[in-house]
Structures are given as C-alpha cells and as structure tokens.
Design a protein around this motif. Structure first.
Motif, PDB file in Angstrom:
ATOM      1  N   LYS B 169      46.361  44.727  41.832  1.00 41.75           N
ATOM      2  CA  LYS B 169      47.481  44.923  42.758  1.00 41.75           C
ATOM      3  C   LYS B 169      47.759  43.665  43.573  1.00 41.75           C
ATOM      4  N   ILE B 170      46.662  43.006  43.992  1.00 37.89           N
ATOM      5  CA  ILE B 170      46.832  41.876  44.912  1.00 37.89           C
ATOM      6  C   ILE B 170      47.283  40.618  44.164  1.00 37.89           C
ATOM      7  N   LEU B 171      46.608  40.337  43.043  1.00 35.54           N
ATOM      8  CA  LEU B 171      46.866  39.073  42.354  1.00 35.54           C
ATOM      9  C   LEU B 171      47.734  39.231  41.111  1.00 35.54           C
ATOM     10  N   GLY B 172      47.989  40.481  40.707  1.00 37.50           N
ATOM     11  CA  GLY B 172      48.740  40.686  39.474  1.00 37.50           C
ATOM     12  C   GLY B 172      47.801  40.754  38.282  1.00 37.50           C
ATOM     13  N   PHE B 173      48.256  41.351  37.189  1.00 40.74           N
ATOM     14  CA  PHE B 173      47.391  41.616  36.045  1.00 40.74           C
ATOM     15  C   PHE B 173      46.828  40.326  35.450  1.00 40.74           C
TER      16      PHE B 173
END
Lengths: 292, 349
Positions: B169-173
C-alpha cells in the motif's frame, strides 16, 4: 496408595532411562572437563548400528550389541581424532568443544537422515515380558536398563578409582601440565576416555531405544535431559547424577500424573532451571576459582 | 593518556566503516536488483543482526549463551502473537518485539549470573528447549472463530496471516520488497553501531578483562554483574527487534525459529566470521548465506555441510574470516610501508 506405587515404579523406569543417558556424559565431563554436546549423536549411532546389523545384514537380534559397541568405539575415536585432538591444550578449549561438538551432532544427524531415512524404526535388541511383584507388573526392559545403568556406573567408578589407567585419567583431569611432566601420556589418556565414552554411549543408546523407537534425533532429548541432570548433580559426580536422574524421572511421572502428560517435561525443566539458579554448581558440586 | 587515545582510535575508524557499509547497502537497490535478490539480502541483514548481537555476548563478553536464537524467536513470536490476538496495529506490535527480546535476554542474564563456562551453555539451552516445548505442546484453544480453534502460540503449525508492514500500500506493488529491505538495514546498522560502541569503548575493555581472566578482573574491581546485564539487555533489544522484522518479512512464525538447525546455522556464521571480532559476524553471515545458496542444490546435506565448515574453521582457523582479513591487511600495510598502530601496540602484539 496404589497410585503412589505406580508413579514410583514408572518413575524409576523413566529415571533409569535418564541415568543411562547420563553416564557417559558425566564421565567425560568429570574426567576431561569437556562438555560433549555430540553425546546424543553417539547414542543414536549405537542404536542405529544394531538396527542396521540386524535388519540389513541379518545378524541374530541378541548379537546386535557387538556392532553397536564397535561403532561407538569408532565414533569416540573419530571424535577424538577429528576434533578433540586439535583443540585441547589450546586457548578457548571449553567454547571450541561446545561449538564443534554441536556441529558434530548436527552432522551425524544429517548423515543418518540422508542414508537411513527419518522414519521411526523398532529396536530389534529388546526384551519383552514383565515380572509381577505382588499386585504390580514391571516390564523387563526398563528393569534391565536400570540394572545396566547401575552396573555401568559401578564399572566406571571402579575403572576411575581402582586401576592405573583411572589414576592417570584423574591426574590429567586435575592438572594436565603436571600430569604430562610426570610422564603420563596425556594424548593417549584423552583417546582412551573418548573410546570408553563412545562405547558407553552406544550401549546406552542401544538399551534406551528398546524402550522407545529409533529415529535420527533419538539422542537429542536424552542428551538435553542428561545435560540438565549432570549440571544438577555437579561436575562429574557420577553417583550424584544417577540419583538425580532417578529423582528426575519420578518427579516427571508425578507431574504427568497430576497435571497431564504434556506438562511433564516443561514443569520438570522449569524446576531444574530454578534449582540451578539457587545452586549454580549443582546440588553436589562446588565452584572452581580460576587461576591468575 | 596516550593509551586512552589509542583505544578510541579504532572506534572512529570502525564507525566510519559501518557508515560506509550502510550507505553502500542503502544505495545497492538503485542498480536494479530482482525482488528475489533483494529478499535474500534482507534475510542477510536479519541474520547478520542476530549474529552481531550474539557475538557481542558469546564472543566479546565470552558468556557461552546458546539461548540467543530463542531471544530472536521470542521477538518474532511477540510481534506475531500481538498482531494475531489483539487489535494493536502491526507496526506497534513490531516495536514491542524490542522490549520483549530485552526481557528474555535479561532473564537469561539473571539466570546465568552466578554460573560460568559450560554451565551457562547448558542452562541457556534448557531455557530455549523449554520455550520450544511450551510452543509445541500448546494445543488449548485460545479463541474459536467460525468453529476453527486458534492456539495462543500457533502450536506446531505456527502463526500466519497476522498482517505485515503493508509495503504494497505504501510503496506500491513494484517496490514492496524495498520496505522490508530498509527496515532490516536500519535495524542492522543501529545494532552494529551499538556493538561497535561497546566493543571499542570502556565496556569492551571490561569484557576483555573478564573473558581473559575473571578472577584477576574481579580482584581489580571490574563489576561483571553490571556488565553482564547491560550486554544481555542491549543484545536482547536489537535481537528482539530483528525477530520483529523477521515476522513482518517472512509473514509466518513457527517453532522452526526455535529449532537446533537455526542455532547451528547462526553459530556457524559466527565461527566462520571469527568469534569475538567486530566485523566477523557480518563476514560470516555473508559467506554462509552465499554458501547456503550454493548448497541449495544439495538440500538434504545443508545442515551437514554447515557443520563440516564450522568444525573445519574451529580446528584449522579459529580466528575466522575477520582474522584472515586482518592478516591480509597487516601484510598489505607492511608491503606498502605504512605504519599502523603505536609503538606500544606493536610491542603488545
């Protein structure tokens, strides 16, 4: 009162197992001041040697003890030649032996796992049947283990205190340099002790697995218990460790009876740790002050 | 006073090296590594962190504790248990692994306070086995959800599905692996700096004195009890935290963290690197993780292979890789004609 007798009898049977697993460890620690963490590996080697000889090579079951003792002796020799010989009389002997013998135990366990498989097997060298004492029946195998534990402790005591070789061993354990200067072949004494310990361990493993089954880590739990018992008894107190082993067994069975079998080991272990916090050098041992 | 200056000189250079190594690893993902490589390096950070702290107690202070892997497992279990059974968010549960690790570690320090040598090894191992037995024998239902029984510690199956840092969620997949990477790196660096401060500072001298000759050190007024508790406490905090990172990174915690296999693995890292040295644990962890990746093809022999390497190092070269590196360094400086160390130091060697 019926249950008290039952607890004591099965406790003695369990305690006999522990005493059996402790003898060789106690001897090596007491005489060489060396903590052999590969003790469990020697137990499993003895048990497996008999199993392989009987089931794979078709030995009659009662001759299975011979290959077990032989493999034990060879195991002790390898332990000496491969590890002990190179690190004793050098700095950090205690820490190095602990680490190296832990590694050796892991190696043996891995070898057995790969060559013979991890499945539990039945020990062919065992005695069935039971004897009746009044209203209670006692199985023969634990009785034999108990008698053998006493006999082996007696034999080792006699060896240490009654023979020339024993005198040499005790001299080396007291003061290695002085013993060397008095003309005692220190390296040979070490080798002798390791071989005797290998044979005794193998015999212990052979008799122990008659009560359980054989699997690669079969020596691990008896070793843990043996270590605790040795520590509780105090450094190298042979008869002390037999007494503690029997008490340990009775206590564990009593706990199992009172609280349920899965609490037996954890409660006993907790009590043992608490006892050691109270008496750090064991119940029969004393602190050794280092030399400056 | 001259001596005082000399003894703090390695502190500065070691901190500098630590800073450089951290910067190097912080910049490493920029060259575009695969997620597998990044996760392997993350695991390296976690193990290195544990081994550095274990070496602090086992190697530097010379206290033969075998319960250090249990401290790590205790931290991992604390995070997993709190995240599973309470509504406390994972990040907070992760931070709680530090005081938990400290608690168990100080308990180990207190238990072994009056013991020496092999007695310490046996009793700390007994504590580790006790924890293992308690976890494996845990069959009572702690809570029942939809007819499914959940044990408090997860029993033999272990705990899973308790959440993680939520890097997706924070850094992206695409960059999710980097979150764990940097958390693990930060933990390792913090632990490393603490370890260097201890080894090169006055604590280190006290430990050296106790390790080399305890009777003499005590007669000169070194209070070993204070130092023992401090070193256990510091090692416990960082190791517990490493356990927390592990539980967030692997996303499952089971009794394998209390296994002898892990103990042997970590022990061989310390021995191969060089027990008691500052940089040995890092070198040893790196070397053994590389070796382990090579041994992967011979999966069944993994532990046996590690055991053989450990025995060989104990027997043939107990100073380990750090010792070898130091020898090469001395040889190089002599070759290039650079003076290193003061006259006193060279005389002492």
């Amino acid at each position: 009162m019926e249950w008290v007798i039952a607890v004591i009898i099965s406790g003695l049977a369990v305690g006999a197992m522990y005493a059996m697993g402790t003898i060789s460890l106690s001897m090596v620690w007491g005489s060489l001041g060396m903590l052999n963490m590969a003790h469990g590996a020697l137990l499993s080697l003895g048990a497996y040697a008999c199993y392989v000889a009987v089931t794979k090579f078709g030995f009659p079951w009662w001759t299975g003890f011979a290959p077990a003792l032989l493999v034990g002796a060879v195991g002790g020799m390898i332990l000496y030649g491969g590890i002990v010989r190179w690190i004793f009389a050098k700095p950090n002997f205690a820490i190095n032996t602990v680490v190296a013998t832990i590694a050796a135990a892991a190696l043996v366990q891995n070898l057995i796992n790969v060559t013979l498989g991890a499945e539990a097997q039945l020990q062919p060298f065992s005695f069935d049947g039971s004897i009746r004492f009044g209203s209670v029946a006692v199985r023969i195998q634990p009785l034999i283990v108990l008698l053998a534990a006493f006999a082996m402790t007696l034999a080792i005591s006699a060896l240490l205190w009654g023979t020339k070789m024993g005198r040499a061993i005790r001299a080396v354990s007291q003061q290695r340099e002085a013993a060397y200067l008095m003309g005692i072949p220190v390296t040979r004494v070490y080798l002798q002790i390791m071989i005797i310990s290998g044979v005794v361990s193998a015999a212990s493993g052979l008799l122990l697995t008659g009560l359980t089954t054989i699997y690669p880590t079969v020596g691990a739990i008896p070793t843990i218990k043996a270590l605790i018992i040795c520590t509780l008894a105090g450094l190298g107190s042979l008869w002390g460790s037999v007494a503690i082993a029997l008490a340990f067994g009775i206590f564990e069975v009593a706990v199992q009876y009172a609280l349920g079998s899965r609490f037996g080991f954890s409660v006993t272990l907790t009590v043992a740790i608490c006892l050691l916090v109270w008496r750090p050098y064991g119940l029969f041992g004393s602190a050794r002050v280092g030399r400056i | 006073m001259m001596l005082k200056h000399e003894q703090f000189a390695p502190l500065r250079s070691n901190l500098l090296i630590a800073l450089l190594v951290t910067a190097l690893f912080a910049g490493l993902p920029l060259i575009g590594l695969s997620n597998f490589t990044i996760s392997q390096i993350t695991l390296f950070f976690i193990w290195a962190c544990v081994v550095v702290q274990w070496n602090l107690v086992f190697g530097v202070a010379g206290i033969m504790t075998l319960g250090h892997a249990a401290v790590f497992a205790f931290g991992a279990y604390t995070t997993a248990i709190i995240a599973t059974h309470t509504p406390i968010p994972f990040v907070l549960a992760f931070l709680l692994s530090a005081p938990a690790g400290m608690l168990l570690s100080i308990a180990l320090g207190l238990i072994t306070m009056r013991m020496r040598g092999e007695y310490v090894a046996i009793v700390t191992m007994a504590v580790a086995i006790l924890l293992y037995t308690v976890v494996v024998n845990d069959v009572d239902c702690f809570k029942v959800v939809d007819m499914i029984c959940y044990n408090f510690t997860g029993g033999t199956r272990g705990l899973a599905g308790y959440g993680d840092f939520r890097w997706v969620k924070i850094l992206g997949f695409k960059y999710r692996a980097l979150g764990d990477y940097y958390v693990a790196l930060a933990t390792l660096s913090a632990g490393l700096v603490l370890a260097i401060l201890i080894i090169c500072g006055p604590f280190g001298l006290a430990f050296k004195a106790i390790r080399d000759n305890e009777t003499y050190a005590r007669s000169r007024g070194v209070d070993y009890r204070k130092f023992q508790l401090i070193v256990f406490g510091i090692a416990g905090v960082v190791t517990g935290l490493a356990g927390g990172v592990y539980s967030g990174f692997i996303k499952t915690v089971g009794p394998t963290t209390l296994d002898t296999d892990l103990l042997v693995f970590l022990l061989s890292m310390m021995i191969v690197g060089g027990r008691g040295s500052t940089w040995g644990p890092i070198l040893g962890t790196a070397a053994l993780m590389l070796a382990d990746n090579i041994f992967q093809a011979y999966g069944a022999w993994r532990t046996g292979g590690l055991a053989v390497i450990t025995i060989l190092f104990i027997v043939v070269y107990p100073r380990g890789l750090a010792g070898a590196l130091y020898t090469v360094y001395c040889w190089l400086t002599r070759l290039l004609g650079i003076r290193h160390g003061s006259v006193e130091q060279r005389v002492a060697r």
